[in-house]
Every structure is written in structure tokens, then in C-alpha cells.
Design a protein around this motif. Structure first.
Motif, PDB file in Angstrom:
ATOM      1  N   ALA B  29       0.940  -1.134   0.133  1.00 19.67           N
ATOM      2  CA  ALA B  29       0.142  -0.006  -0.041  1.00 19.67           C
ATOM      3  C   ALA B  29       0.856   1.349  -0.193  1.00 19.67           C
ATOM      4  O   ALA B  29       0.582   2.443  -0.531  1.00 19.67           O
ATOM      5  CB  ALA B  29      -0.950   0.054   1.271  1.00 19.67           C
ATOM      6  N   GLY B  30       1.884   1.248   0.818  1.00 23.53           N
ATOM      7  CA  GLY B  30       3.029   2.296   0.533  1.00 23.53           C
ATOM      8  C   GLY B  30       3.358   2.651  -0.632  1.00 23.53           C
ATOM      9  O   GLY B  30       3.566   3.878  -1.100  1.00 23.53           O
ATOM     10  N   VAL B  31       3.832   1.712  -1.571  1.00 24.16           N
ATOM     11  CA  VAL B  31       4.080   1.838  -2.766  1.00 24.16           C
ATOM     12  C   VAL B  31       3.193   2.656  -3.807  1.00 24.16           C
ATOM     13  O   VAL B  31       3.408   3.611  -4.396  1.00 24.16           O
ATOM     14  CB  VAL B  31       4.576   0.443  -3.478  1.00 24.16           C
ATOM     15  CG1 VAL B  31       4.648   0.623  -5.155  1.00 24.16           C
ATOM     16  CG2 VAL B  31       5.577  -0.136  -3.019  1.00 24.16           C
ATOM     17  N   VAL B  32       1.943   2.100  -3.430  1.00 24.76           N
ATOM     18  CA  VAL B  32       0.756   3.004  -4.297  1.00 24.76           C
ATOM     19  C   VAL B  32       0.526   4.435  -3.542  1.00 24.76           C
ATOM     20  O   VAL B  32       0.576   5.390  -4.633  1.00 24.76           O
ATOM     21  CB  VAL B  32      -0.485   2.251  -4.050  1.00 24.76           C
ATOM     22  CG1 VAL B  32      -1.937   2.975  -4.610  1.00 24.76           C
ATOM     23  CG2 VAL B  32      -0.559   0.583  -4.434  1.00 24.76           C
ATOM     24  N   SER B  35       3.488   6.440  -4.852  1.00 24.33           N
ATOM     25  CA  SER B  35       3.305   6.658  -6.485  1.00 24.33           C
ATOM     26  C   SER B  35       2.261   7.620  -6.598  1.00 24.33           C
ATOM     27  O   SER B  35       2.528   8.836  -7.376  1.00 24.33           O
ATOM     28  CB  SER B  35       2.761   5.487  -7.167  1.00 24.33           C
ATOM     29  OG  SER B  35       3.595   4.509  -6.817  1.00 24.33           O
ATOM     30  N   ILE B  36       1.139   7.824  -5.932  1.00 28.23           N
ATOM     31  CA  ILE B  36       0.216   8.717  -6.089  1.00 28.23           C
ATOM     32  C   ILE B  36       0.827  10.266  -5.639  1.00 28.23           C
ATOM     33  O   ILE B  36       0.720  11.230  -6.128  1.00 28.23           O
ATOM     34  CB  ILE B  36      -1.039   8.686  -5.218  1.00 28.23           C
ATOM     35  CG1 ILE B  36      -1.734   7.318  -5.683  1.00 28.23           C
ATOM     36  CG2 ILE B  36      -2.014   9.893  -4.895  1.00 28.23           C
ATOM     37  CD1 ILE B  36      -2.682   6.769  -4.886  1.00 28.23           C
ATOM     38  N   MET B  37       1.736  10.151  -4.323  1.00 30.09           N
ATOM     39  CA  MET B  37       2.399  11.194  -4.059  1.00 30.09           C
ATOM     40  C   MET B  37       3.370  11.728  -4.993  1.00 30.09           C
ATOM     41  O   MET B  37       4.239  12.754  -4.686  1.00 30.09           O
ATOM     42  CB  MET B  37       2.873  11.187  -2.714  1.00 30.09           C
ATOM     43  CG  MET B  37       1.618  11.036  -1.938  1.00 30.09           C
ATOM     44  SD  MET B  37       2.430  10.655  -0.177  1.00 30.09           S
ATOM     45  CE  MET B  37       3.102  12.093   0.472  1.00 30.09           C
ATOM     46  N   GLN B 315      10.759  12.957   6.230  1.00 26.92           N
ATOM     47  CA  GLN B 315      10.396  14.255   6.349  1.00 26.92           C
ATOM     48  C   GLN B 315      11.683  15.005   5.879  1.00 26.92           C
ATOM     49  O   GLN B 315      11.644  15.890   5.104  1.00 26.92           O
ATOM     50  CB  GLN B 315       9.978  14.670   7.913  1.00 26.92           C
ATOM     51  CG  GLN B 315       9.085  15.761   7.896  1.00 26.92           C
ATOM     52  CD  GLN B 315       8.694  15.620   9.437  1.00 26.92           C
ATOM     53  OE1 GLN B 315       9.287  15.164  10.184  1.00 26.92           O
ATOM     54  NE2 GLN B 315       7.966  17.035   9.557  1.00 26.92           N
ATOM     55  N   ILE B 316      12.988  14.503   6.708  1.00 22.46           N
ATOM     56  CA  ILE B 316      14.017  15.348   6.297  1.00 22.46           C
ATOM     57  C   ILE B 316      14.669  15.107   4.936  1.00 22.46           C
ATOM     58  O   ILE B 316      14.859  16.151   4.126  1.00 22.46           O
ATOM     59  CB  ILE B 316      15.189  15.075   7.305  1.00 22.46           C
ATOM     60  CG1 ILE B 316      14.763  15.403   8.621  1.00 22.46           C
ATOM     61  CG2 ILE B 316      16.611  15.790   7.057  1.00 22.46           C
ATOM     62  CD1 ILE B 316      15.544  14.785   9.819  1.00 22.46           C
ATOM     63  N   SER B 317      14.796  13.956   4.580  1.00 26.22           N
ATOM     64  CA  SER B 317      15.468  13.708   3.211  1.00 26.22           C
ATOM     65  C   SER B 317      14.463  13.848   2.039  1.00 26.22           C
ATOM     66  O   SER B 317      14.893  14.273   0.936  1.00 26.22           O
ATOM     67  CB  SER B 317      16.115  12.380   3.149  1.00 26.22           C
ATOM     68  OG  SER B 317      15.245  11.327   3.364  1.00 26.22           O
ATOM     69  N   LEU B 318      13.289  13.475   2.208  1.00 28.59           N
ATOM     70  CA  LEU B 318      12.208  13.805   0.813  1.00 28.59           C
ATOM     71  C   LEU B 318      11.364  14.553   1.102  1.00 28.59           C
ATOM     72  O   LEU B 318      10.254  14.608   0.354  1.00 28.59           O
ATOM     73  CB  LEU B 318      11.597  12.257   0.571  1.00 28.59           C
ATOM     74  CG  LEU B 318      12.553  11.187   0.416  1.00 28.59           C
ATOM     75  CD1 LEU B 318      12.065   9.781   0.547  1.00 28.59           C
ATOM     76  CD2 LEU B 318      13.350  11.285  -0.923  1.00 28.59           C
ATOM     77  N   ASN B 319      11.249  15.436   2.226  1.00 29.24           N
ATOM     78  CA  ASN B 319      10.314  16.310   2.445  1.00 29.24           C
ATOM     79  C   ASN B 319       8.962  15.808   2.299  1.00 29.24           C
ATOM     80  O   ASN B 319       7.823  16.539   1.942  1.00 29.24           O
ATOM     81  CB  ASN B 319      10.209  17.193   1.233  1.00 29.24           C
ATOM     82  CG  ASN B 319      11.221  18.556   1.440  1.00 29.24           C
ATOM     83  OD1 ASN B 319      11.568  18.893   2.676  1.00 29.24           O
ATOM     84  ND2 ASN B 319      11.971  19.228   0.497  1.00 29.24           N
ATOM     85  N   LEU B 320       8.871  14.394   3.011  1.00 31.21           N
ATOM     86  CA  LEU B 320       7.478  14.041   2.892  1.00 31.21           C
ATOM     87  C   LEU B 320       6.550  14.324   4.190  1.00 31.21           C
ATOM     88  O   LEU B 320       7.443  14.776   5.325  1.00 31.21           O
ATOM     89  CB  LEU B 320       7.385  12.609   3.094  1.00 31.21           C
ATOM     90  CG  LEU B 320       8.055  11.752   1.827  1.00 31.21           C
ATOM     91  CD1 LEU B 320       8.253  10.263   1.998  1.00 31.21           C
ATOM     92  CD2 LEU B 320       6.456  11.909   0.869  1.00 31.21           C
ATOM     93  N   PRO B 321       5.325  14.752   4.177  1.00 31.35           N
ATOM     94  CA  PRO B 321       4.746  15.294   5.621  1.00 31.35           C
ATOM     95  C   PRO B 321       4.749  14.148   6.702  1.00 31.35           C
ATOM     96  O   PRO B 321       4.648  12.913   6.337  1.00 31.35           O
ATOM     97  CB  PRO B 321       3.275  15.242   4.897  1.00 31.35           C
ATOM     98  CG  PRO B 321       3.114  14.543   3.817  1.00 31.35           C
ATOM     99  CD  PRO B 321       4.571  14.390   3.172  1.00 31.35           C
ATOM    100  N   LEU B 322       4.721  14.472   7.715  1.00 28.31           N
ATOM    101  CA  LEU B 322       5.085  13.753   8.968  1.00 28.31           C
ATOM    102  C   LEU B 322       3.508  12.762   9.031  1.00 28.31           C
ATOM    103  O   LEU B 322       3.548  11.765   9.464  1.00 28.31           O
ATOM    104  CB  LEU B 322       4.981  14.768  10.376  1.00 28.31           C
ATOM    105  CG  LEU B 322       5.394  13.755  11.396  1.00 28.31           C
ATOM    106  CD1 LEU B 322       6.797  13.045  11.279  1.00 28.31           C
ATOM    107  CD2 LEU B 322       5.491  14.938  12.799  1.00 28.31           C
TER     108      LEU B 322
END
Lengths: 536, 355
Positions: B29-32, B35-37, B315-322
Motif C-alpha cells: 500500500a505504501g508503494v501505491v 506513487s500517487i504522491m 520528512q528530512i530527506s524527501l520532504n514527506l509530510p509527518l
């Protein structure tokens, strides 16, 4: 006594049965209503049905006879579309059919009365019946139909009564009327008499005979041999999933039927213990307890004594306070004052199960799974459940698993519990084996007083005989034994003294030599001893 | 067509495999999700689950994060075994931090080996006191412990907030809502040099072993299991359901309280308005993923700690939200509950079988 009564009836029934038998033989060329051939069904680990074939003729009352675990229920579930056979054919009126759901079965005209009712206590009779119908239609019209059907078959029912106010016999009537409303050609009844008084059984049989006279076929499942001999035209006997014999029940004796059912000659019939009766070991005086919930029964001023060396039987129709009495005796529901329950001269009315067990009172509750045993636990852990104190299976709060396993093995060996060792899960055992284990676990703790509720309910004949003889042995060794049972025949066989419980009140206790089936039946319905004499 | 068929007996294999399946499905599910993000899934999953473990420091951080999860998860697992649903461990953790931290502040600058044990004891007492409220209401009035314990969490958080904004505010702290920083005697010793891994982790391991022995070998543990699995059988055996409710709730409160003080006297070092990123709630997932077994909880606690570390790293390396961390944790519980169906049922292909 009881025997005389039943012989008369059987004589009569034999006459009628023989006539019907002739009629059926005459019909031998007509197509059977239902014919099964080669039905096979396996569950992981067991073969429940192994190439079973039998047929039911129109208008015939056909018995399916067998011990628990013989495959009767599985077969019936296949006929009613709840289970699907792995192999084999079902023919309905000569045509091969697929019955893939109870809906289909009903469409063909098969109706079933289950052993355990599925009724909502808080709803009325008509509401309960409407709930089970595909198209209930207008409620007023349904009420009228219920009245009409129930009266024309001698099953009086008031459609507006709430189910919780009805006796078990009346509840069963709802289930039967529910079936009759579908105008079925085949009525399947699974152990219908296990919850009825002898008088109610008689009434039920009248209805069933009448239905059969009108051309309805009835498939009657039971392990009670006398009933089958009194009622059924033909019997198919199952053992370990196989059809082992066909019989005309009226031409067999109970013993010969039992022998076919069990595949071995029966040991002698159980007799009450013959030891000299000793001191009072359990005294219950003026025990009154309000019901724990709305649908429970209040215990009303119950008093009795059980002495060492004797078996006291308490008969009664289910739901008349047996469970409440068992809980009050085991200590699960403490009473209001210490003096109401006295074990070996020690007052313990306020004490809990642990303390009473320490005093020597061991108890076997009616419900095996979930009450007498933890379904998901092994037999070893289940033996620890109640024996940890009396058998010293705990040291400094730590479980002594070796001692526990040894104790479990002892119970399994001496009571011949069929299982895969003490690691087997309780829920994996058959009803009879688990009951042997639970009774064995309690008896092996060397109790002074034993209270057993429904010791052989739903237990196969072999295990039942073993359990009964253990109880008798225990009494002969000096313990006081109290047996609470719905099976009057069983109580008449093994008790020294007997009483009946009705609506939470206990009748007089009478010696077994004074007891008759009719008298007991009336007492189970709440009549006093004088009334029963007046009736007689 | 597929259909579910009831197993005659619960499958033990599936019981252990189900968390593994759930983890695999969560990753899928993480892969999906990634991908959407529009993030490279491989890179994101690497950042989330592998990169945090590539340094010694990362591994010790895993222990730091896992400590409160394991402590609370083990205690909750015992409660859940007895069908006592303590959902308010977060509140008990907060009370533990308040009680333990309060002792630390009251003994500010007092030296002595006894300061820290006193703080731990106070925290345990604080957590137990908070858990005693649902226990009392449940056993006395049959009030649902789920609601009571959950609602008390918010009371506890507000209480902490009041204290650090008011009476316990650091006098030299420029009006920031923070307490004083605990002095050395009130701080947990570090067990790996150059890291933040503190004595609390060792405590958590001890609690795991002790609980394991308790649940599997003692009469009390047996009672807990019986009451949870067949309450009527427990009654019949003479075990008191109320005693078990008290025991499990107090044990849960004690461990959560301990976890609270371990956080403030460990990595945080002072009282703040918010001292936990929801450890008390995440521990519920930990308990279930760990199959309500102490050893399983240990593993599940480490896994869940990794999701916290991975979330920070991503969050730090890819700027993904927490929020991605929360999504992963929720997904894991969701998938686990779905896979648990296979313990009781098995999947069969529907075929036209004999009639």
C-alpha cells in the motif's frame, strides 16, 4: 411403576405401527419422498458421513438413530441445505435435486425444527414467526393463521404472548407451527423431546401421528430408544458416520436397538448406589435468591439434604431454576445468609466457589464449553482450572506444570477420554468426551459433595453409562451426590431419592420406590405430592 | 469465486503469519501511496525502513523510541488478554510524567542515588491512580472502561499543560511553557555512550520478561487468560472478574506511568506541554501486532519505533509530510485486522461440488 405405564403404551403403539408398516410395505413400489444415496461428508480429521443412503416414504415417520457424533446432525444439515455433501445424490419425489440452501429446502417443502430454538425472548409469538418467514404479509392475517393452525393440530398458542413468558414446550410449539405454516411435505425434528415433560412428549407425539396420518413425512432424530419405538415406523441407524442397520423399531427391544446403535452389547442397567446412607454432607435450608436478570428464575425457599452414600435427583423442565440452583450451590452466586448452605457442618452460604471447593464441594455445570471448560485452552490447563487448589497444583503462585499434566493424564486415562493427550484443546473434543473429562476432573479431586447438572445431556449412550456408573461409585464411596437433570429416566435409574423443581420451587423429596413417571411429570409441572395422588 | 470457510480450529500458523502478511500488504500500500504522491516508492521505502538502521546511532534511537511503546504495549496486551480495554494509556503516561517529573522538580538540585528511584515510584503511582478511576467506575457502576480511560487522557493532557504554563514553569525560561531541565540525579543514565539510549530500555526488557513469566506460568496469569477467554468458566473456577479488572488496569497504569517518566527523565529532560507523539495509542497497535504476547510486543514495538524514525527521516530527506507516519501505522493495524480473518477462516475456491 414407570415400566408398567410405558409397556401399555408401547403395546398400543406397536399395534398401530404394525398396521402402518404393512401400509408402507404395500407402498414399496411408490417413489419415496426423499431418497439419499451415497452421501459422504468429511470435515478435517473426521468422516462425518460415509456413503449413507436411506429414504423416507410419504406419510412415514422415519427415525434417524445414533449416538452423539454418529453423523445424524450432519446428515440433517445436508438435507436442509445448511451443509453441502462432498459426494452423493439427493432425490426429491424421484427427481435428483441440488439443495444448496435452507431457502431451496423450504421451496421443496422441507421444514425443520431445530434442537436449539432461535427465538427472540422480547418479541411476541407472531413477531417471531414473521421474522422467520420470507414474506410474512399482513400481521393480522398471520395471527389468524397461527391460531387456526395451532388449534387444528392441538398446539395451542396465543400469538400475542411474549416468548419469555412461555415454557420450553410452548416455545417448541412456536417452532413447529412456524414449520407447519409452510405446509411442508417433510418435517425434520432434531431431538425434539429433550426439553419436554413426559406429558408434553405425549402431546407432541399425538400431533406428529396426526400429521403423518394426513400424509406428511417426518424425519425424527433422537437417541431416545423408547420414543423411537413408540413413534416411528422405520429407523435408520447410524454409527460413526455409516448406516449400520435399518429396523422396524416396534419389532425391536430398546436393548437390541441400543446394541445396533453402539455396536456392542450394553452393560447392565445402572442401579442406584446401595451403600449405607451416612451423615448429612450437604444441607440447603430456606434458600431464596432473586433472579440475576429479567429472564432468570427466582429460587423460592429451597430446602433439602443430601447424605453421604446417596444420590439425590432433581428433575425438572429446562428453565425452571436449575441453573440458578447450580450457581447458588457452586458459590458462583453467593446466598444472602451463611446458614442457607452447609457443607459437612460448615456454613458457607456467603462463600465463593474457591472456598466451597476447599470444603469438598465440586460442581459440574450444565454448559460444558465456556462454563465447565475454557474452549481455547488445553485439557491440562482446563484441569488446572478447578483442581489447582485441592490438588496442590500451585506453589508460591507458580503453576506446577508437571503436576498439572500428571493430574490431567490421570483424568484422561481413568475416565477414558478420547483425545490427543493433555495438550488437546477442550473445544476439539466431542461433547461426550469433554463431559467425561469435566466429570472426571471433579470426581478425581476426592470431593465430599458433588453437584452435577445435566450429566449426560447430549452425551452418547456409552459415555452416559460411564458417567452414571462413576457417580454411583462415588456415592458408594461415601460422597453425597446431587444430580440435576432434565432426563427423568436417568434420574429414576440412578437416584435414591428424587424431587422436582418447578418455577424455582422444589417439590417434596420422595424415595425412588414411591416415584412414578406420571407423578414426577406432574410434580415437574408444579403439582404437589397430594395432587399427584389425587390424579392417580 | 473466492469464499471464506470457517476453520474447525483456529490456525496457529496463521496467527504468527498474519503480522507478516499485514506488513507486506502495508508496504504494498505504501508503494501505491508514494506513487500517487509522485515520490519514487523505492527511495521512499528505503528512507522509511532501511536508512534509519544504517548507523549505530540510528539503532540506539530505535531503542529510545521503542522503550515507551514496549513498556505500554506489554501492559496493554495483558489487559486485552483479559478483555479489559484500556484505551487511555496516553493519559496514564502523562500522569506518570507529571508525578515523576513533579518529584524531580521538587527535589531540584538535590543529589542522591534515591532521587531517580523515587521519581520512578511516583510515576508508577501516578499512572496507577489515573487507571484506578476507570477500574473503580467499571467494577462499581459497570461504566465502560474504553470511554472513561479515553476521556481521562484529555484531562491528563490539559493538566500537564496547565502545570507547565503555570506553577511549574521554568522561572528562568523566558516565559516559555516548559519546566526546568532536570538535574543529573533526576535524569536516567545513558547505557550506550554517545547515544540517547537510556536505562529505560533495560527496564522495558525486564518488564517484557517478567510479564511473560507472569502470564504463562503463574496462577494470576492463568486467571487473566481464563477471564478473558471464558468469563463464566472463570467465575465457576472462583476467579474474581473484578480483581482481574483492577489488576490489569493498575498494571497498565503502572507501566504507562513508568513510560511517561522514562520519557521526561530520559530523552526529553524536562516537562513540556506535549511529551508523547501518541505512544499510548500506538501501543495499542503494538499490542495487537505483537499478538498480545510479551515477546511479540517486543518485536512489534521495535517495528513501530522504526516507523517513527522512518517518518522523521523521510520528512528530512524527501520532504514527506509527518502524517505519512500515522498513515503507515494505521495501515498496519488495518491490514493486520484484515489478515486476522485467516486465523479463523480459510479461503476456498468456490467449486460446483457434488449435490
Amino acid at each position: 411403576m414407570s415400566n408398567r405405564h410405558s409397556t401399555d403404551h408401547q403395546e398400543q403403539d406397536r399395534q398401530t405401527s404394525v398396521e402402518e408398516e404393512r401400509a408402507i410395505n404395500g407402498h414399496a413400489t411408490t417413489t419415496p419422498l426423499l431418497a439419499l444415496s451415497g452421501i459422504t461428508k468429511s470435515f478435517p480429521g473426521t468422516l462425518a458421513n460415509d456413503h449413507v443412503d436411506f429414504d423416507v416414504a410419504p406419510g412415514e415417520i422415519h427415525a434417524l438413530l445414533g449416538e452423539n457424533g454418529a453423523g445424524k446432525s450432519t446428515l440433517v444439515k445436508i438435507i436442509y441445505g445448511i451443509l453441502k455433501a462432498d459426494a452423493g445424490q439427493i432425490a426429491w419425489k424421484g427427481e435428483p435435486v441440488v439443495i444448496d440452501s435452507p431457502n431451496t429446502a423450504r421451496r421443496f417443502g422441507i421444514a425443520m425444527v431445530f434442537q436449539h430454538f432461535s427465538l427472540f425472548d422480547a418479541l411476541t409469538v407472531v413477531e417471531n414467526i414473521a421474522l422467520g418467514m420470507d414474506e410474512p404479509g399482513d400481521m393480522a392475517a398471520l395471527e389468524a393463521r397461527i391460531e387456526q393452525v395451532s388449534h387444528s393440530y392441538g398446539l395451542p398458542l396465543h400469538p400475542r404472548r411474549h416468548v419469555h413468558s412461555l415454557s420450553v414446550g410452548e416455545r417448541q410449539r412456536i417452532e413447529i407451527v412456524r414449520c407447519l405454516l409452510q405446509e411442508p411435505s417433510l418435517l425434520v425434528m432434531d431431538e425434539p423431546t429433550s426439553v419436554l415433560t413426559p406429558q408434553e412428549v405425549e402431546k407432541l407425539f399425538e400431533t406428529l401421528r396426526r400429521l403423518s396420518d394426513e400424509g406428511m413425512s417426518i424425519l425424527y432424530i433422537s437417541h431416545k430408544l423408547d420414543e423411537i419405538r413408540a413413534l416411528c415406523h422405520r429407523a435408520t441407524i447410524l454409527r460413526l458416520g455409516r448406516r449400520v442397520a435399518d429396523a422396524v423399531p416396534s419389532e425391536e427391544t430398546s436393548r437390541s436397538l441400543a446394541a445396533m446403535m453402539m455396536g456392542e452389547e450394553l452393560q447392565g442397567e445402572a442401579r442406584p448406589p446401595t451403600a449405607t446412607v451416612g451423615e448429612v454432607r450437604l444441607r440447603v435450608s430456606h434458600l431464596s435468591l432473586p433472579a440475576a436478570d429479567e429472564f432468570g428464575v427466582d429460587l423460592k425457599d429451597v430446602s433439602f439434604e443430601v447424605r453421604g452414600g446417596e444420590i439425590l435427583g432433581i428433575a425438572g423442565v429446562a428453565g425452571n431454576g436449575q441453573n440458578e440452583l447450580t450457581d447458588a450451590l457452586s458459590g458462583e452466586r453467593p446466598s444472602v445468609s451463611p446458614g442457607t448452605i452447609v457443607i459437612d457442618e460448615t456454613e458457607c452460604g456467603l462463600k465463593g466457589p474457591d472456598a466451597r471447593r476447599a470444603l469438598g464441594l465440586c460442581c459440574v455445570p450444565e454448559q460444558r464449553l465456556g462454563h465447565g471448560a475454557v474452549p481455547d485452552m488445553s485439557l491440562a490447563e482446563n484441569s488446572y482450572l478447578t483442581a489447582h487448589h485441592r490438588m496442590g497444583l500451585t506453589r508460591h503462585g507458580i503453576m506446577r506444570s508437571d503436576a498439572r499434566d500428571t493430574f490431567a493424564d490421570r483424568v484422561i486415562d481413568s475416565f477414558r477420554v478420547k483425545c490427543n493427550g493433555h495438550q488437546s484443546q477442550a473445544s476439539s473434543l466431542s461433547g461426550g468426551n469433554l463431559q467425561k473429562f469435566i466429570v472426571g476432573r471433579e470426581i478425581s479431586q476426592d470431593p465430599g459433595v458433588v453437584v452435577v447438572s445435566q450429566p449426560t445431556w447430549g452425551v452418547d449412550a456409552g459415555s452416559a453409562a460411564a458417567i452414571q456408573s462413576e457417580l454411583i461409585k462415588l456415592a458408594e464411596a461415601g460422597s453425597a451426590v446431587l444430580v440435576i437433570s432434565q432426563d427423568l429416566d436417568e434420574l429414576m435409574q440412578i437416584s435414591n431419592r428424587i424431587a422436582a423443581i418447578c418455577a424455582g420451587a422444589l417439590s417434596e423429596v420422595i424415595g425412588i420406590e414411591q416415584a412414578t413417571v406420571e407423578g414426577m411429570g406432574l410434580m415437574m409441572g408444579g403439582a404437589s405430592l397430594e395432587d399427584t395422588h389425587a390424579e392417580a | 469465486m473466492l469464499r471464506l470457510e470457517r476453520r474447525p480450529q483456529n490456525s496457529r500458523t496463521m496467527m504468527y503469519l498474519s503480522p507478516v502478511f499485514a506488513l507486506a500488504l502495508t508496504l504494498a500500500a505504501g508503494v501505491v501511496l508514494f506513487s500517487i504522491m509522485r515520490v519514487d516508492p523505492a527511495e521512499a521505502l528505503y528512507a522509511f525502513f532501511i536508512e534509519p538502521l544504517t548507523t549505530t546511532y540510528g539503532i540506539t534511537e530505535l531503542g529510545v523510541k521503542a522503550t515507551p511503546l514496549i513498556l505500554i504495549g506489554v501492559a496493554l496486551a495483558i489487559g486485552f488478554r483479559a478483555s479489559v480495554w484500556n484505551i487511555g494509556a496516553e493519559g496514564q503516561l502523562t500522569l506518570g510524567a507529571i508525578a515523576g517529573g513533579g518529584v524531580g522538580l521538587a527535589l531540584y538540585e538535590v543529589e542522591g542515588f534515591w532521587v531517580l528511584p523515587l521519581m520512578l515510584a511516583a510515576a508508577i503511582a501516578g499512572g496507577m491512580a489515573w487507571a484506578a478511576i476507570p477500574a473503580f467506575l467499571r467494577t462499581r457502576f459497570n461504566a465502560n472502561e474504553i470511554l472513561v480511560s479515553l476521556m481521562l487522557t484529555y484531562v491528563a493532557t490539559l493538566l500537564l499543560s496547565y502545570l507547565v504554563h503555570g506553577p511549574w514553569r521554568d522561572p528562568g525560561g523566558f516565559n516559555f511553557p516548559e519546566s526546568r531541565v532536570f538535574h543529573d540525579a533526576a535524569t536516567l543514565p545513558i547505557i550506550v555512550d554517545g547515544s540517547r539510549l537510556h536505562l529505560g530500555f533495560a527496564l522495558a526488557l525486564f518488564v517484557v520478561v517478567a510479564t511473560w513469566v507472569m502470564i504463562s506460568r503463574t496462577l494470576i496469569g492463568f486467571q487473566v487468560r481464563v477471564i478473558g477467554s471464558a468469563p463464566r468458566a472463570g467465575q465457576y473456577a472462583g476467579f474474581s472478574q473484578n480483581a482481574i479488572i483492577w489488576l490489569t488496569l493498575l498494571f497498565g497504569g503502572a507501566c504507562a506511568g513508568l513510560a511517561g517518566v522514562v520519557e521526561v527523565a530520559g530523552p526529553i529532560g524536562q516537562l513540556l506541554p506535549s511529551i508523547s507523539p501518541g505512544y499510548g495509542f500506538t501501543a495499542i497497535i503494538v499490542a495487537f501486532v505483537g499478538r498480545l504476547h510479551p515477546l511479540g510486543v517486543l518485536l512489534a514495538g521495535l517495528l513501530m519505533a522504526l516507523s517513527y524514525l522512518g517518518g522523521e527521516n523521510a520528512q528530512i530527506s524527501l520532504n514527506l509530510p509527518l502524517a505519512v507516519t500515522g498513515v503507515f501505522q494505521g495501515l498496519l493495524l488495518f491490514m493486520l485486522l484484515a489478515c486476522d480473518v485467516l486465523i479463523r477462516y480459510r479461503i476456498r475456491l468456490r467449486t460446483r461440488s457434488a449435490t
